[in-house]
Design a protein around this motif. Structure first.
Motif, PDB file in Angstrom:
ATOM      1  N   ARG A 202       0.834  -1.210   0.000  1.00 40.57           N
ATOM      2  CA  ARG A 202       0.000   0.000   0.000  1.00 40.57           C
ATOM      3  C   ARG A 202       0.863   1.251   0.000  1.00 40.57           C
ATOM      4  O   ARG A 202       0.580   2.223  -0.710  1.00 40.57           O
ATOM      5  N   ARG A 203       1.900   1.221   0.801  1.00 39.68           N
ATOM      6  CA  ARG A 203       2.773   2.388   0.927  1.00 39.68           C
ATOM      7  C   ARG A 203       3.538   2.653  -0.380  1.00 39.68           C
ATOM      8  O   ARG A 203       3.662   3.800  -0.817  1.00 39.68           O
ATOM      9  N   ASN A 205       2.722   1.376  -3.488  1.00 41.49           N
ATOM     10  CA  ASN A 205       1.833   1.456  -4.651  1.00 41.49           C
ATOM     11  C   ASN A 205       2.633   1.222  -5.947  1.00 41.49           C
ATOM     12  O   ASN A 205       2.591   2.018  -6.880  1.00 41.49           O
ATOM     13  N   TYR A 206       3.331   0.115  -5.992  1.00 43.33           N
ATOM     14  CA  TYR A 206       4.291  -0.139  -7.063  1.00 43.33           C
ATOM     15  C   TYR A 206       3.643  -0.279  -8.432  1.00 43.33           C
ATOM     16  O   TYR A 206       4.234   0.113  -9.448  1.00 43.33           O
ATOM     17  N   ASP A 209      -1.961   0.832  -8.816  1.00 49.38           N
ATOM     18  CA  ASP A 209      -3.357   0.524  -8.485  1.00 49.38           C
ATOM     19  C   ASP A 209      -3.444   0.214  -6.998  1.00 49.38           C
ATOM     20  O   ASP A 209      -3.181  -0.918  -6.568  1.00 49.38           O
ATOM     21  N   PRO A 210      -3.801   1.203  -6.160  1.00 46.13           N
ATOM     22  CA  PRO A 210      -3.820   0.995  -4.709  1.00 46.13           C
ATOM     23  C   PRO A 210      -4.965   0.118  -4.220  1.00 46.13           C
ATOM     24  O   PRO A 210      -5.010  -0.242  -3.046  1.00 46.13           O
ATOM     25  N   SER A 211      -5.892  -0.229  -5.105  1.00 45.48           N
ATOM     26  CA  SER A 211      -7.061  -0.994  -4.690  1.00 45.48           C
ATOM     27  C   SER A 211      -6.791  -2.482  -4.531  1.00 45.48           C
ATOM     28  O   SER A 211      -7.617  -3.214  -3.970  1.00 45.48           O
ATOM     29  N   ASP A 217       3.132  -5.618  -8.164  1.00 39.10           N
ATOM     30  CA  ASP A 217       3.591  -4.925  -6.957  1.00 39.10           C
ATOM     31  C   ASP A 217       4.839  -5.603  -6.394  1.00 39.10           C
ATOM     32  O   ASP A 217       5.834  -4.947  -6.073  1.00 39.10           O
TER      33      ASP A 217
END
Length: 244
Positions: A202-203, A205-206, A209-211, A217
């Motif tokens: 989450r941190r 966000n590679y 798409d943070p969802s 990622d």
């Protein structure tokens, strides 16, 4: 004459062959008993975080090592192109190591931080979109597949059995705090592996798409840490040249 005598005497030939093989075997095996003295401690080197480890697993699964080595040799042309030559300690937590002997593509030992996350995502999906002359195949499914990490604790426990210092109790955790610092020690604690993996994804966000957390990622997280752990300015500074 002596050579002919040995060749025509089967028993003597077998005995001498076994002696030569034994000597060769000892030359290869004995140094392994002193491996702890051979691999020097280098500040900054740490085990992979859970997310990076899953990225490395995917890297191996997709066969990336067939075209990309992760070992900069100690030669001037190598360092001019890739940066400081590789240190043994940088691979001390690799099982298996990714040194390689063939380069269809560039060496990746120093690729971390060289490009943005977005660049890596585009490159992995369609390499020619960022490197027109590339012959690398695309890996678009990495962005489509959700990352499987329900077994991350078991993977870390397996690596712990071969010497990677992932912690399972307070004593080991405190040892890691002294060795790597508190923030890193938290990332290396097996009981919190899934929580740490999700937090890093989450941190960072590679994949953009943070969802969701995808294989992309994990892969990008792994690539972005390669070569970033050691401050090479303290090692042969006059020979260090930026990766370019």
């Amino acid at each position: 004459m002596k050579h002919e005598t040995i060749e025509t005497n089967a028993g003597l030939l077998v005995i001498l062959t076994l002696i030569v093989i034994s000597i060769g075997g000892l030359v290869e095996i004995v140094p392994l008993f002193y491996i702890d003295d051979t691999v020097e401690e280098v500040d900054g080197v740490r085990p992979y975080t859970p997310l990076e480890q899953r990225g490395r697993d995917i890297y191996v699964r997709e066969g990336c090592y067939n075209c990309h080595s992760q070992m900069v040799r100690p030669f001037r042309d190598e360092m001019l192109r890739y940066g400081h030559y590789s240190l043994a300690a940088e691979s001390m937590y690799d099982h298996p190591f990714q040194w390689g002997s063939k380069r269809t593509g560039p060496d990746l030992a120093r690729v971390g931080g060289k490009y943005s996350n977005e660049w890596h995502v585009r490159h992995l999906i369609d390499p020619k979109s960022v490197v027109p002359e590339s012959i690398m195949p695309g890996y678009p499914w990495l962005a489509r597949r959700d990352l499987a990490y329900d077994d991350i604790e078991r993977r870390m426990r397996a690596l712990r059995r071969v010497g990677v210092p992932y912690s399972i109790n307070e004593e080991e955790y405190q040892a890691n705090v002294e060795r790597f610092g508190e923030q890193t020690a938290r990332m290396l604690h097996i009981d919190d592996a899934r929580e740490n993996l999700e937090a890093q994804a989450r941190r960072g966000n590679y994949d953009g798409d943070p969802s969701r957390i995808t294989e992309m990622d994990a892969m990008v997280a792994y690539l972005q840490m390669l070569g970033t752990l050691v401050d090479f300015s303290q090692y042969d500074e006059g020979y260090f040249v930026e990766f370019r």
